[in-house]
Design a protein around this motif. Structure first.
Motif, mmCIF file in Angstrom:
data_model
loop_
_atom_site.group_PDB
_atom_site.id
_atom_site.type_symbol
_atom_site.label_atom_id
_atom_site.label_comp_id
_atom_site.label_asym_id
_atom_site.label_seq_id
_atom_site.Cartn_x
_atom_site.Cartn_y
_atom_site.Cartn_z
ATOM 1 N N ASP A 78 0.823 -1.204 0.000
ATOM 2 C CA ASP A 78 0.000 0.000 0.000
ATOM 3 C C ASP A 78 0.861 1.260 0.000
ATOM 4 N N GLU A 79 1.906 1.221 0.795
ATOM 5 C CA GLU A 79 2.781 2.385 0.868
ATOM 6 C C GLU A 79 3.473 2.648 -0.462
ATOM 7 N N PHE A 133 3.879 5.821 -5.685
ATOM 8 C CA PHE A 133 3.766 5.938 -7.136
ATOM 9 C C PHE A 133 2.630 6.876 -7.526
ATOM 10 N N GLU A 134 1.538 6.821 -6.768
ATOM 11 C CA GLU A 134 0.441 7.756 -7.032
ATOM 12 C C GLU A 134 0.884 9.195 -6.812
ATOM 13 N N ARG A 135 1.655 9.398 -5.753
ATOM 14 C CA ARG A 135 2.180 10.736 -5.488
ATOM 15 C C ARG A 135 3.122 11.174 -6.609
#
Length: 315
Positions: free
Chosen positions: A295-296, A301-303
């Motif tokens: 999850d982290e 990657f989303e950030r």
């Protein structure tokens, strides 16, 4: 004496066949008929010698032209043509046609036009053949397959050579480092005997290098794909590069290295045939994307995607 078979017929090709077609036909037959594949098979051994003799002539452009012109007596006819030309005795075309080998020499050393021609030099060779006893025999060619590792470090092969009615003779041959596809390794005095008791021809091993599962060869350079984790490609770092020696080299990956980039390792490629120099090794970067993200990691990657959303492709 039974008539000799046509070389094109022996190889199973048309008279106008290309060099590639002749080579392919020879390799196919040589694999089928080789003495190592057919031990104690006299028929296969005889056919193997026929095929080797046919290929030795038809694979050589100059010899093939002479064979097409004169037939099986091309060596003797060319020698006679040279003698006739030197003594001003040739026809306008510079050669004489012969229906058989006896016509070449006449009934005796002193009889007939060619008996007279060759008789003048009989004192040198003692055979009345104008020095043709010094004409070497035909060369033989035999295909040989080796691995890329063997081409890199050199190797040896034991070759079976047919010897007439006797058992095949085994010869150990050294393959030098650096040979490549199509290289010809000469083994002196292992060809056919001279047509008039002259020296033997040579044996040539025609090298075929088998493809490697990891390394690709371009001349004397080597290319190998190196897996690089995504974070190393982005941030820079160090990876290991395999070599044909079986060892590994440390390679520094610069930050922001793109997938497919080749990084040169000087002097780590194939040996140059006949010298101490070597080509280069190119490590081709193959970026490995991460899987099974936590999850982290996904949030990171989303950030990153948010931060890069307004960045052009070239930046």
């Amino acid at each position: 004496m039974a008539a000799r078979r046509d070389y094109y017929e022996i190889l199973g090709v048309k008279r106008g066949a290309s060099e590639k077609e002749i080579r392919q036909a020879y390799r196919k037959l040589a694999r089928q008929l080789h003495p190592d594949v057919n031990p104690n098979d006299k028929a296969s051994e005889t056919r193997f010698k026929e095929v080797s003799e046919a290929y030795e002539v038809l694979s050589d452009k100059e010899k093939r032209e002479k064979y097409d012109r004169y037939g099986h007596d091309w060596q003797q006819a060319e020698a006679a043509r040279a003698h006739a030309g030197a003594n001003g005795r040739g026809r306008a075309q510079g050669y004489t046609d012969f229906s058989n080998i006896e016509d070449l020499f006449g009934d005796s050393v002193g009889g007939g036009a060619f008996g007279d021609l060759f008789g003048r030099s009989a004192g040198r060779g003692g055979r009345g053949r104008g020095g043709l006893e010094n004409v070497p025999g035909q060369d033989y060619e035999q295909p040989i397959a080796i691995s890329l590792e063997e081409a890199f470090g050199g190797t040896t092969r034991t070759i079976s050579m047919a010897t007439g009615d006797g058992p095949p003779r085994r010869i150990e041959v050294r393959i030098p480092p650096g040979v490549r596809e199509g290289s010809r390794v000469r083994v002196a005095n292992e060809g056919a005997p001279g047509p008039f008791g002259g020296p033997k021809g040579d044996l040539y091993l025609v090298v075929s290098v088998e493809p490697h599962r990891a390394f690709e060869r371009e001349g004397d350079d080597l290319i190998v794909k190196v897996p690089v984790p995504l974070h190393v490609a982005v941030l820079g770092g160090e990876v290991e590069v395999p070599t044909l020696k079986g060892t590994k080299l440390a390679l520094r990956i610069p930050p922001e290295t793109q997938n497919g980039r080749r990084i040169r390792l000087k002097g780590q490629g194939m040996p140059h045939l006949g010298s101490g120099e070597r080509g280069d090794l190119y490590a081709e970067v193959s970026v490995v994307l991460p899987t099974h993200l936590s999850d982290e990691e996904r949030q990171l990657f989303e950030r990153l995607a948010e931060l890069r959303s307004g960045v052009g492709v070239g930046r």
